[in-house]
Design a protein around this motif. Structure first.
Motif, mmCIF file in Angstrom:
data_model
loop_
_atom_site.group_PDB
_atom_site.id
_atom_site.type_symbol
_atom_site.label_atom_id
_atom_site.label_comp_id
_atom_site.label_asym_id
_atom_site.label_seq_id
_atom_site.Cartn_x
_atom_site.Cartn_y
_atom_site.Cartn_z
ATOM 1 N N LYS A 115 -30.328 59.256 -49.565
ATOM 2 C CA LYS A 115 -31.002 58.756 -48.366
ATOM 3 C C LYS A 115 -32.312 59.496 -48.114
ATOM 4 O O LYS A 115 -33.281 58.915 -47.613
ATOM 5 C CB LYS A 115 -30.072 58.863 -47.165
ATOM 6 N N SER A 116 -32.350 60.759 -48.484
ATOM 7 C CA SER A 116 -33.594 61.513 -48.344
ATOM 8 C C SER A 116 -34.669 60.958 -49.272
ATOM 9 O O SER A 116 -35.846 60.875 -48.904
ATOM 10 C CB SER A 116 -33.348 62.992 -48.641
ATOM 11 N N GLU A 117 -34.261 60.564 -50.483
ATOM 12 C CA GLU A 117 -35.222 60.063 -51.473
ATOM 13 C C GLU A 117 -35.689 58.647 -51.159
ATOM 14 O O GLU A 117 -36.872 58.337 -51.271
ATOM 15 C CB GLU A 117 -34.583 60.098 -52.869
ATOM 16 N N TRP A 118 -34.755 57.749 -50.802
ATOM 17 C CA TRP A 118 -35.096 56.330 -50.711
ATOM 18 C C TRP A 118 -34.811 55.693 -49.360
ATOM 19 O O TRP A 118 -35.178 54.530 -49.141
ATOM 20 C CB TRP A 118 -34.305 55.510 -51.737
ATOM 21 N N GLY A 119 -34.144 56.387 -48.450
ATOM 22 C CA GLY A 119 -33.679 55.759 -47.224
ATOM 23 C C GLY A 119 -34.787 55.132 -46.399
ATOM 24 O O GLY A 119 -34.671 53.991 -45.937
ATOM 25 N N GLY A 120 -35.880 55.861 -46.197
ATOM 26 C CA GLY A 120 -36.991 55.332 -45.429
ATOM 27 C C GLY A 120 -37.676 54.181 -46.142
ATOM 28 O O GLY A 120 -38.046 53.171 -45.517
ATOM 29 N N THR A 133 -26.506 62.301 -49.188
ATOM 30 C CA THR A 133 -27.587 62.858 -48.376
ATOM 31 C C THR A 133 -28.897 62.866 -49.159
ATOM 32 O O THR A 133 -29.961 62.505 -48.638
ATOM 33 C CB THR A 133 -27.238 64.289 -47.937
ATOM 34 N N ARG A 174 -35.589 51.097 -45.829
ATOM 35 C CA ARG A 174 -35.666 50.556 -44.473
ATOM 36 C C ARG A 174 -36.954 49.753 -44.285
ATOM 37 O O ARG A 174 -36.928 48.669 -43.694
ATOM 38 C CB ARG A 174 -35.599 51.687 -43.449
ATOM 39 N N THR A 227 -42.611 56.289 -45.207
ATOM 40 C CA THR A 227 -41.206 56.406 -45.619
ATOM 41 C C THR A 227 -40.510 57.583 -44.944
ATOM 42 O O THR A 227 -39.290 57.566 -44.783
ATOM 43 C CB THR A 227 -41.097 56.544 -47.144
ATOM 44 N N LYS A 228 -41.283 58.586 -44.556
ATOM 45 C CA LYS A 228 -40.668 59.740 -43.890
ATOM 46 C C LYS A 228 -40.370 59.461 -42.425
ATOM 47 O O LYS A 228 -39.371 59.976 -41.877
ATOM 48 C CB LYS A 228 -41.585 60.962 -44.018
ATOM 49 N N SER A 240 -33.543 56.052 -41.985
ATOM 50 C CA SER A 240 -32.937 55.781 -43.287
ATOM 51 C C SER A 240 -32.099 54.494 -43.262
ATOM 52 O O SER A 240 -31.454 54.182 -42.256
ATOM 53 C CB SER A 240 -32.049 56.948 -43.718
ATOM 54 N N SER A 296 -30.612 47.904 -50.610
ATOM 55 C CA SER A 296 -30.741 48.769 -49.439
ATOM 56 C C SER A 296 -29.434 49.452 -49.033
ATOM 57 O O SER A 296 -29.070 49.483 -47.867
ATOM 58 C CB SER A 296 -31.305 47.944 -48.263
#
Length: 432
Positions: free
Chosen positions: A362-367, A359, A370, A426-427, A431, A294
């Motif tokens: 985090k856009s791809e996997w951040g959510g 950036t 989390r 995830t969206k 993130s 994470s």
């Protein structure tokens, strides 16, 4: 054809120069070197040991990792030495297992693979060299070279004194990532940390169409003994052996603390005798490794240094998978670096391109990561996992949904209702 120039310069010689230095030739590092070379970037790949070398891993690749191999143009056919599988066999909640095929998706192939890490890593390193990367084995990087004016990394020094210089460096040197630490990037202790241990056994279960996952680990007869805090796996290698492993995860790094090898021995001793998971059939020792999850080391771009794979904590909290994320991050890093090169390394525009790398991560996997942190905080207690498996596994629709979530396998565009729900979750999640 003349022999290529020796890859190892003598100590004290002038520095080896490149446009990018990649430290660590695991899946992330070698994939990054291959993608960079494909994009016309002059790249040096440094590996502290020599190939083939052993790494602690489950050896099983989900369709998410298979997709990356296909992107690299690697032949994944059985004729090329790969063992294919159709899905997951899951033990938990009842005596008989559940079998779930990998989902049919537009974005991922419908099969997984198994290959020993010693062969897998060499295959990727060879792919990087074939693309034009210069590989230096037995090169243990000890420190960065810092430009005093810009305070940026401009190279690295090896243990034997050799120097390698480049305007951009990738740290793909694993969980401990000495290079990242020397650049002031330390781990976040409030992120999940996993530990995996595994051993090889000769076994009649070597040929199997499914990768196997144990969501409940008992140290004796199921339902009548103690639940262990973790999950297990059995991957048939197709050569008369199996990879048997155990993983655990804690919601925070400072909460981890178990005798994992002893836990592993207790679990395999309770498996059926005919499977062969006994000391007399064991090949080599029980080995273990940490699983940094994470984004537990941030930022992924800092003063000319990009983090890829375990160095940046790019392991899924849901299932402990790290290879696919390392390879995906490698491609994203290569995109950012190639963009920066053609904007002009050192320019403000190039720096903007490089800052886009974390950036994009985090856009791809951040959510998703989390959500995984929340998941870990719930299931790190064996009793909670027992309730989930007992009441959740017997429901086929729920299990298909759970499989897509745990394996991170769903279409983000035009998928079914499960895919749409997972994409939406995830969206909306903040993130990691």
């Amino acid at each position: 054809m003349p022999e290529p120039e020796a890859a190892t310069p003598v100590v004290g010689s002038t520095a080896i120069t490149a446009e990018v230095i990649v430290v660590g030739a695991g899946p992330g590092g070698s994939s990054a070197a291959a993608y960079l070379a494909d994009r016309g970037v002059d790249v040096v790949l440094l590996e502290k040991s020599s190939f083939p070398r052993e790494k602690v891993c489950g050896d099983g690749l989900t369709p998410r990792a298979v997709k990356q191999l296909i992107k690299l143009g690697i032949d994944t056919s059985p004729e090329a030495g790969w063992t294919r599988n159709r899905g997951l066999r899951i033990y938990g909640g009842r005596t008989e297992p559940f079998e779930l095929n990998w989902p049919e998706l537009a974005e991922f192939p419908p099969y997984g693979l198994v290959k020993a890490r010693s062969e897998f890593d060499k295959l990727l390193a060879d792919r990087a060299v074939a693309a034009g990367a210069r590989l230096f084995e037995n090169t243990n990087v000890t420190e960065p070279i810092i430009d005093q004016l810009s305070d940026r990394i401009v190279g690295v020094v090896a243990k034997d004194g050799r120097r390698f210089t480049a305007p951009i460096v990738i740290a793909a040197d694993g969980n401990s990532s000495r290079l990242s630490v020397s650049m002031g990037l330390t781990k976040l202790t409030n992120r999940p940390m996993g530990v995996a241990v595994r051993a090889y056994f000769t076994s009649p279960r070597s040929d199997d169409d499914y990768m196997e996952s144990w969501l409940e680990l008992w140290d004796g007869k199921p339902g009548e003994s103690n639940l262990l805090p973790g999950y297990g796996w059995v991957f048939g290698m197709g050569d008369g052996t199996v990879n048997v492993g155990l993983g655990t995860v804690a919601s925070k790094a400072d909460k981890a603390g178990q005798n994992y090898r002893e836990m592993f021995s207790r679990w395999v001793a309770a498996t059926p005798e005919e499977w062969g998971f006994r000391p007399e059939n064991q090949l080599g020792p029980i080995l273990g490794a940490a699983l940094p999850m994470s984004f537990n080391r941030q930022p992924a771009y800092h003063r000319g240094l990009l983090l890829v794979g375990d160095a940046g904590g790019m392991v899924s909290p849901f299932n402990g998978e790290g290879i696919s994320y390392a390879m995906e991050a490698a491609e994203m890093a290569a995109d950012a670096i190639a963009d920066a090169k053609f904007r002009g390394f050192g320019s403000p525009s190039a720096e903007a391109a490089l800052r886009g790398y974390p950036t994009r991560l985090k856009s791809e996997w951040g959510g998703y990561f989390r959500l995984g942190q929340v998941f870990v905080s719930l299931i790190e207690h064996p009793q909670v996992m027992h309730l989930c498996t007992r009441y959740g596994l017997p429901r086929p629709t729920l299990m298909r949904f759970t499989m897509k979530m745990l394996a991170h396998l769903y279409d983000t565009r035009d998928g079914d209702w499960m895919d749409k729900v997972l994409t939406a979750l995830t969206k909306v999640a903040p993130s990691a």
